[in-house]
Scaffold this active site. Structure first.
Site, PDB file in Angstrom:
ATOM      1  CG  MET A 133     -16.860   9.427  25.021  1.00 57.53           C
ATOM      2  SD  MET A 133     -17.195  10.334  23.483  1.00 57.53           S
ATOM      3  CE  MET A 133     -16.339   9.322  22.279  1.00 57.53           C
ATOM      4  CD1 TRP A 164     -12.178   0.564  25.113  1.00 59.01           C
ATOM      5  CD2 TRP A 164     -10.275  -0.609  25.077  1.00 59.01           C
ATOM      6  NE1 TRP A 164     -12.509  -0.758  25.220  1.00 59.01           N
ATOM      7  CE2 TRP A 164     -11.361  -1.500  25.216  1.00 59.01           C
ATOM      8  CE3 TRP A 164      -8.968  -1.115  25.045  1.00 59.01           C
ATOM      9  CZ2 TRP A 164     -11.176  -2.878  25.300  1.00 59.01           C
ATOM     10  CZ3 TRP A 164      -8.798  -2.498  25.147  1.00 59.01           C
ATOM     11  CH2 TRP A 164      -9.887  -3.348  25.265  1.00 59.01           C
ATOM     12  CD  GLU A 257     -11.520  11.380  17.971  1.00 54.26           C
ATOM     13  OE1 GLU A 257     -11.292  10.193  18.287  1.00 54.26           O
ATOM     14  OE2 GLU A 257     -12.467  12.040  18.444  1.00 54.26           O
ATOM     15  N   GLY A 355       6.832 -10.438   0.526  1.00 53.40           N
ATOM     16  CA  GLY A 355       6.849 -11.853   0.898  1.00 53.40           C
ATOM     17  C   GLY A 355       7.306 -12.044   2.328  1.00 53.40           C
ATOM     18  N   GLY A 380     -14.384   6.500  16.201  1.00 55.28           N
ATOM     19  CA  GLY A 380     -15.583   6.211  15.414  1.00 55.28           C
ATOM     20  C   GLY A 380     -15.330   5.017  14.523  1.00 55.28           C
TER      21      GLY A 380
END
Length: 402
Positions: A133, A164, A257, A355, A380
């Site tokens: 998308m 991506w 999702e 630490g 999102g």
């Protein structure tokens, strides 16, 4: 025999859910954990391990059995993502991109012909799937996408780039995944872009991997790629539904999702708490165990309480979710908004408790911390969830009481 609601287990509501959790937990400890560190450092996707997940029957967890899936629900999906992410969120992200973004999407929105043709291969692990998308210049602004599909005769020609894309490539040689669910613009109506959904297979001419994206902060055990569509020819049967249906497809799939991304956060937080609790119990300073000191107590106690609160919200949202229709955006956005930041903060506290040891890979929490950040962005952004929740509450203020 009456039902005793006091005995209801939100996290394992049926024996099948409990068995699933035990199966995934055992598989994670035996198979996923031993390879997690090395695949993060090498930034490589473990394809052979992924296929083992298919053999377990998990790649189609929400797919009806008639198409090769397990036929389970949103709670089952949450269980798998929580358990896997307690070990290797990067590998789990590859699982999510395949089983939720691609496979569940097709199971809910595809035709019977499409489902019979591709889902058995995707559920078994023979095929690796993805969803495309986002673009180089477009993220949250879906209607602004520039990838186009033009109908010519009995086929569509797709041109554009996607960015991506998790599982966009399956190796270091830019080998494309077997099937990618692609969103593309097919015109406009009343000045508004019409977005349509296509099944693009690696055999389709004009589809290629542009590049594998390297040097990511986290989620390195999943491959992320740029995909290029240059006069990519697909048959008209590759269209899911009708032209312009993509917004409906997205709404139906975004909820699961976001729920499963939130469930991934639970795994990250749980493992981080486990590690810092053990360390603070065993490590001494000034003659006392670390958990004797108030600041350490705050890190551990706040983390535990926040994890438990988020977990209840995630699984209650899963319980109410219907995978076949939209309508629960308010809480699918809500759980991701709350759980993702919670996981990042808990992992951060774990590093602080350990630490110097928390800052190196051997103690795991630095990897969990790096992986957690993506969950505030992918699927999102936090800002998108805040916008959606505010709008939904303005429209339906009574939702507050449900």
């Amino acid at each position: 025999m009456s039902f005793n609601w006091k005995e209801f287990d939100l996290y394992n509501p049926t024996p099948e859910h409990a068995m699933l959790r035990e199966t995934v937990k055992a598989f994670t400890e035996a198979e996923i954990e031993p390879q997690a560190h090395d695949h993060d450092r090498s930034e490589k996707f473990n394809l052979s391990l992924f296929k083992k997940v298919g053999e377990l029957g998990l790649l189609g967890i929400t797919v009806p059995e008639q198409f090769g899936g397990a036929g389970m629900d949103a709670t089952a999906a949450a269980i798998v993502h929580e358990e896997m992410s307690a070990s290797d969120p990067g590998f789990c992200l590859a699982y999510l991109a395949h089983s939720m973004l691609c496979v569940n999407n097709i199971a809910v929105n595809g035709s019977d012909e499409q489902r019979h043709r591709v889902l058995p291969k995707l559920c078994s692990g023979e095929w690796v799937g993805a969803m495309a998308m986002s673009e180089p210049a477009i993220g949250t602004d879906v209607l602004g996408m520039q990838t186009k599909a033009v109908k010519t005769g009995n086929e569509y020609v797709i041109n554009g780039r996607k960015m991506w894309i998790t599982n966009g490539t399956i190796d270091e040689n830019n080998t494309s995944c077997d099937l990618v669910l692609v969103y593309a613009k097919t015109g406009e109506k009343h000045g508004r872009a019409l977005i349509s959904t296509f099944l693009v297979e690696k055999t389709h001419k004009g589809y290629a991997v542009g590049q594998k994206i390297k040097d990511k902060l986290g989620m390195r055990a999943s491959n992320t790629a740029e995909l290029v569509f240059q006069d990519c020819h697909v048959p008209e049967t590759a269209l899911i539904g009708h032209e312009g249906d993509s917004m409906l497809h997205m709404m139906r799939n975004l909820e699961i999702e976001r729920l499963t991304l939130a469930a991934m956060s639970l795994g990250i937080a749980r493992r981080s708490i486990e590690i810092m609790n053990r360390y603070a119990t065993e490590r001494e300073a000034f003659g006392k165990s670390l958990n004797h000191f108030g600041q350490m107590q705050r890190y551990i106690a706040d983390s535990y309480a926040e994890y438990k609160a988020a977990r209840a919200y995630v699984y209650e949202t899963a319980r109410r979710m219907d995978l076949n229709k939209e309508g629960n955006r308010l809480d699918s956005d809500g759980v991701k908004l709350v759980a993702t930041t919670m996981a990042k903060n808990v992992a951060d506290r774990a590093i602080q408790v350990l630490g110097g040891y928390g800052y190196v890979g051997e103690y795991v929490v630095e990897r969990l911390w790096r992986d957690a950040k993506l969950l505030e962005i992918g699927g999102g952004t936090l800002e998108a969830h805040q916008k959606n929740i505010t709008r939904d509450l303005a429209k339906n203020p009574e939702s507050l009481y449900k």
